[in-house]
Design a protein around this motif. Structure first.
Motif, PDB file in Angstrom:
ATOM      1  N   GLY A 174      41.917  41.802  42.067  1.00  0.00           N
ATOM      2  CA  GLY A 174      40.573  41.707  41.503  1.00  0.00           C
ATOM      3  C   GLY A 174      40.519  40.779  40.301  1.00  0.00           C
ATOM      4  N   VAL A 175      41.516  40.894  39.421  1.00  0.00           N
ATOM      5  CA  VAL A 175      41.575  40.011  38.252  1.00  0.00           C
ATOM      6  C   VAL A 175      41.765  38.560  38.690  1.00  0.00           C
ATOM      7  CG1 VAL A 175      42.921  39.423  36.194  1.00  0.00           C
ATOM      8  CG2 VAL A 175      42.407  41.823  36.715  1.00  0.00           C
ATOM      9  N   LEU A 176      42.669  38.355  39.668  1.00  0.00           N
ATOM     10  CA  LEU A 176      42.877  37.000  40.184  1.00  0.00           C
ATOM     11  C   LEU A 176      41.584  36.442  40.771  1.00  0.00           C
ATOM     12  CD1 LEU A 176      44.853  34.694  40.898  1.00  0.00           C
ATOM     13  CD2 LEU A 176      45.293  35.875  43.068  1.00  0.00           C
ATOM     14  N   ASN A 177      40.860  37.290  41.482  1.00  0.00           N
ATOM     15  CA  ASN A 177      39.589  36.861  42.064  1.00  0.00           C
ATOM     16  C   ASN A 177      38.614  36.413  40.971  1.00  0.00           C
ATOM     17  OD1 ASN A 177      37.454  36.461  43.835  1.00  0.00           O
ATOM     18  ND2 ASN A 177      36.930  38.624  43.971  1.00  0.00           N
ATOM     19  N   MET A 178      38.499  37.199  39.911  1.00  0.00           N
ATOM     20  CA  MET A 178      37.583  36.854  38.823  1.00  0.00           C
ATOM     21  C   MET A 178      37.978  35.551  38.140  1.00  0.00           C
ATOM     22  SD  MET A 178      36.631  40.519  37.035  1.00  0.00           S
ATOM     23  CE  MET A 178      38.124  41.460  37.324  1.00  0.00           C
ATOM     24  N   VAL A 179      39.278  35.423  37.869  1.00  0.00           N
ATOM     25  CA  VAL A 179      39.753  34.202  37.200  1.00  0.00           C
ATOM     26  C   VAL A 179      39.507  32.986  38.080  1.00  0.00           C
ATOM     27  CG1 VAL A 179      41.806  32.999  36.364  1.00  0.00           C
ATOM     28  CG2 VAL A 179      41.475  35.420  35.818  1.00  0.00           C
ATOM     29  N   LEU A 180      39.844  33.102  39.360  1.00  0.00           N
ATOM     30  CA  LEU A 180      39.656  31.967  40.264  1.00  0.00           C
ATOM     31  C   LEU A 180      38.185  31.666  40.511  1.00  0.00           C
ATOM     32  CD1 LEU A 180      42.492  32.549  42.905  1.00  0.00           C
ATOM     33  CD2 LEU A 180      42.453  30.953  40.976  1.00  0.00           C
ATOM     34  N   ASP A 181      37.334  32.695  40.516  1.00  0.00           N
ATOM     35  CA  ASP A 181      35.892  32.434  40.624  1.00  0.00           C
ATOM     36  C   ASP A 181      35.434  31.532  39.492  1.00  0.00           C
ATOM     37  OD1 ASP A 181      34.547  33.466  42.876  1.00  0.00           O
ATOM     38  OD2 ASP A 181      34.819  35.516  42.160  1.00  0.00           O
ATOM     39  N   TYR A 182      35.873  31.845  38.287  1.00  0.00           N
ATOM     40  CA  TYR A 182      35.485  31.016  37.144  1.00  0.00           C
ATOM     41  C   TYR A 182      36.072  29.609  37.265  1.00  0.00           C
ATOM     42  CZ  TYR A 182      35.117  29.216  32.416  1.00  0.00           C
ATOM     43  OH  TYR A 182      34.842  28.410  31.345  1.00  0.00           O
ATOM     44  N   VAL A 183      37.364  29.545  37.595  1.00  0.00           N
ATOM     45  CA  VAL A 183      38.032  28.242  37.679  1.00  0.00           C
ATOM     46  C   VAL A 183      37.414  27.376  38.782  1.00  0.00           C
ATOM     47  CG1 VAL A 183      40.212  27.079  38.210  1.00  0.00           C
ATOM     48  CG2 VAL A 183      40.197  29.086  36.711  1.00  0.00           C
ATOM     49  N   PHE A 184      37.242  27.956  39.966  1.00  0.00           N
ATOM     50  CA  PHE A 184      36.744  27.178  41.097  1.00  0.00           C
ATOM     51  C   PHE A 184      35.268  26.798  40.947  1.00  0.00           C
ATOM     52  CE2 PHE A 184      40.051  29.183  44.201  1.00  0.00           C
ATOM     53  CZ  PHE A 184      41.029  28.371  43.640  1.00  0.00           C
ATOM     54  N   LEU A 185      34.454  27.714  40.373  1.00  0.00           N
ATOM     55  CA  LEU A 185      33.020  27.440  40.288  1.00  0.00           C
ATOM     56  C   LEU A 185      32.635  26.717  38.996  1.00  0.00           C
ATOM     57  CD1 LEU A 185      33.078  29.617  42.600  1.00  0.00           C
ATOM     58  CD2 LEU A 185      30.825  30.312  41.795  1.00  0.00           C
ATOM     59  N   ALA A 186      33.119  27.239  37.864  1.00  0.00           N
ATOM     60  CA  ALA A 186      32.684  26.686  36.582  1.00  0.00           C
ATOM     61  C   ALA A 186      33.477  25.464  36.153  1.00  0.00           C
ATOM     62  CB  ALA A 186      32.770  27.766  35.499  1.00  0.00           C
ATOM     63  N   VAL A 187      34.766  25.416  36.500  1.00  0.00           N
ATOM     64  CA  VAL A 187      35.617  24.303  36.051  1.00  0.00           C
ATOM     65  C   VAL A 187      35.676  23.185  37.084  1.00  0.00           C
ATOM     66  CG1 VAL A 187      37.940  23.643  35.293  1.00  0.00           C
ATOM     67  CG2 VAL A 187      36.997  25.881  34.641  1.00  0.00           C
ATOM     68  N   PHE A 188      36.020  23.550  38.341  1.00  0.00           N
ATOM     69  CA  PHE A 188      36.178  22.525  39.366  1.00  0.00           C
ATOM     70  C   PHE A 188      34.923  22.300  40.209  1.00  0.00           C
ATOM     71  CE2 PHE A 188      40.708  23.908  38.809  1.00  0.00           C
ATOM     72  CZ  PHE A 188      41.175  22.696  38.322  1.00  0.00           C
TER      73      PHE A 188
END
Length: 446
Positions: A174-188
């Motif tokens: 779940g934590v990985l999902n949240m972090v990657l959601d931010y990275v994939f959507l907001a950063v990349f």
């Protein structure tokens, strides 16, 4: 063995919660996976993208339905053999069922790509929402096999007295999902495709850990050279058919909700349905987690014919479910506006729709927990037919009736009332079946 001590302990609230609380926490975190996608997508991309996630949900549920059947049904079959002290045979069956799931995952992944265009093309969606649907599902399907392994390993970790490990995997995922959601959507800026990939990678944590854990011979359940026993596959399918029916008809009913909302309100209505489904899914995860936690205990006690423990466990479980029902109803009513505002701004038309809908749908939480537990209990007792009748009636027959009748009489409010009305009808059936079988199985007799 430590695993034996767990099943030999007396049935008390403390001992039962020690077994069930990790699975409850686990299912709550698992419910976060889709909610986190919705949270990031709705705030970074808007409610059109949020609608797309809900529109893809039926396809995802159809893809994973067979795995759900084999996981729940297989767990009941294998733990019953454990209770009968046929441990080596149970481990062979466990390995065989995992291999079947890998094959099923590959087949269902291919079918998902085949039907995708036809499904979304026939919904008459706006071009933007249809593209969102294709992008999300096409990435999600890449993780079909890890997701199916996650479904199985989650239940088998619980059965193997590794519920805490299962919880850790779920939290990590779940934590990985949240972090990657931010990275994939907001950063990349990968858009809705990034949200799907974040979810898939989060699910994969349990799959990877499970492969390692069940390769260790010190585990109560571990991989062993499999033996093809078609009877085991049939029994697992029969016992778990209620869960498969639930997954299948949930997908169908979700599509009905979407189509009805598109007819009455439009795509804003689909977004409102999505928000309410998140709230109901979060609350229901508590009941599901508890049922998953006590299911191996029910199967084990049934296998060793310990009626006294079985009776105590079922009676205690009904009290726990009643308490959880009161808590979730109170929380959902009091937190409706804050919960909805997380996904939609107050000036968005989706907000008012979702607030009204959530307050009405919350009534269903009085009944859902008992229906989930009843279905799970009969699965754990290796009576897949009764469990299937209950699950199919609850998820499809009663929902179909209420979805067809209530909107015609009450309009949009009828759509919201459909779920509470169907769950109340299902509760009547649950009570009837519970009383009918209490003496044959011994959970209602001394």
């Amino acid at each position: 063995m430590e695993s034996q001590n767990v099943y030999l302990k007396p049935v008390t609230l403390k001992n039962t919660l020690k077994f069930a609380v990790p699975t409850m926490a686990m299912t709550v975190f698992m419910s976060f996976y889709t909610m986190v996608d919705g949270l990031f997508v709705s705030n970074l991309m808007g409610t059109d993208a949020l609608s797309a996630i809900n529109l893809t949900a039926p396809v995802i549920q159809l893809v994973t339905a067979v795995s759900t059947m084999l996981a729940t049904g297989g767990s009941a079959v294998i733990m019953k053999k454990m209770g009968e002290q046929r441990k080596e045979e149970a481990r062979e069956d466990f390995t065989f069922l995992i291999l079947v799931n890998v094959l099923v995952g590959l087949v269902m992944c291919g079918l998902g790509y085949l039907v995708m265009d036809g499904i979304f093309g026939g919904m008459h969606l706006s071009w933007k929402v249809e593209e969102y649907c294709r992008a999300y599902l096409s990435r999600y399907l890449l993780f079909t096999v890890p997701i199916l392994l996650m479904n199985n390993f989650t239940l088998f970790m619980i059965a193997s007295e590794k519920a805490t490990l299962s919880l850790i995997c779920s939290v990590t995922g779940g934590v990985l999902n949240m972090v990657l959601d931010y990275v994939f959507l907001a950063v990349f800026h990968m858009g809705i495709s990034g949200a799907a990939m974040a979810t898939g990678l989060g699910y994969s944590v349990t799959a990877v850990v499970g492969l390692y854990v069940f390769s260790q011979k010190k585990s109560l359940l571990h991989f062993k050279k499999p033996i093809l026993r078609l009877k085991v596959l049939v029994n697992a399918a029969t016992n778990g058919c209620s869960e498969m029916a639930t997954a299948l008809v949930t997908g169908i009913i979700t599509m009905m909700f979407n189509w009805t909302m598109l007819r009455y309100v439009g795509e804003d209505g689909v977004a409102a349905v999505t928000i309410i489904m998140y709230v109901l899914m979060f609350a229901s995860s508590l009941y599901t987690g508890y049922s998953y936690g006590v299911a191996p205990m029910i199967s084990y006690y049934y296998g060793e014919q310990n009626r006294e423990k079985l009776k105590k466990l079922v009676a205690l479980s009904l009290k726990v479910i009643a308490f959880l029902s009161l808590v979730t109803v109170a929380a959902s009513f009091s937190l409706t506006k804050p919960l909805v505002s997380v996904f939609a701004r107050r000036d968005n038309p989706v907000y008012d729709l979702a607030v009204t809908g959530n307050r009405i749908c919350t009534i269903a939480l009085f009944f859902i927990g008992f229906n989930i537990f009843a279905s799970g209990m009969f699965t754990a007792l290796s009576n897949g037919m009764v469990s299937a009748v209950l699950a199919f009636s609850r998820s499809f027959v009663f929902m179909l009736i209420t979805m067809l009748v209530l909107p015609m009489l009450l309009g949009v409010n009828g759509i919201w009332l459909a779920t509470p009305a169907a769950e109340l009808m299902a509760l009547g059936l649950s009570v009837f079946l519970f009383l009918k079988y209490r003496k044959p199985y011994g959970y209602g007799t001394s």
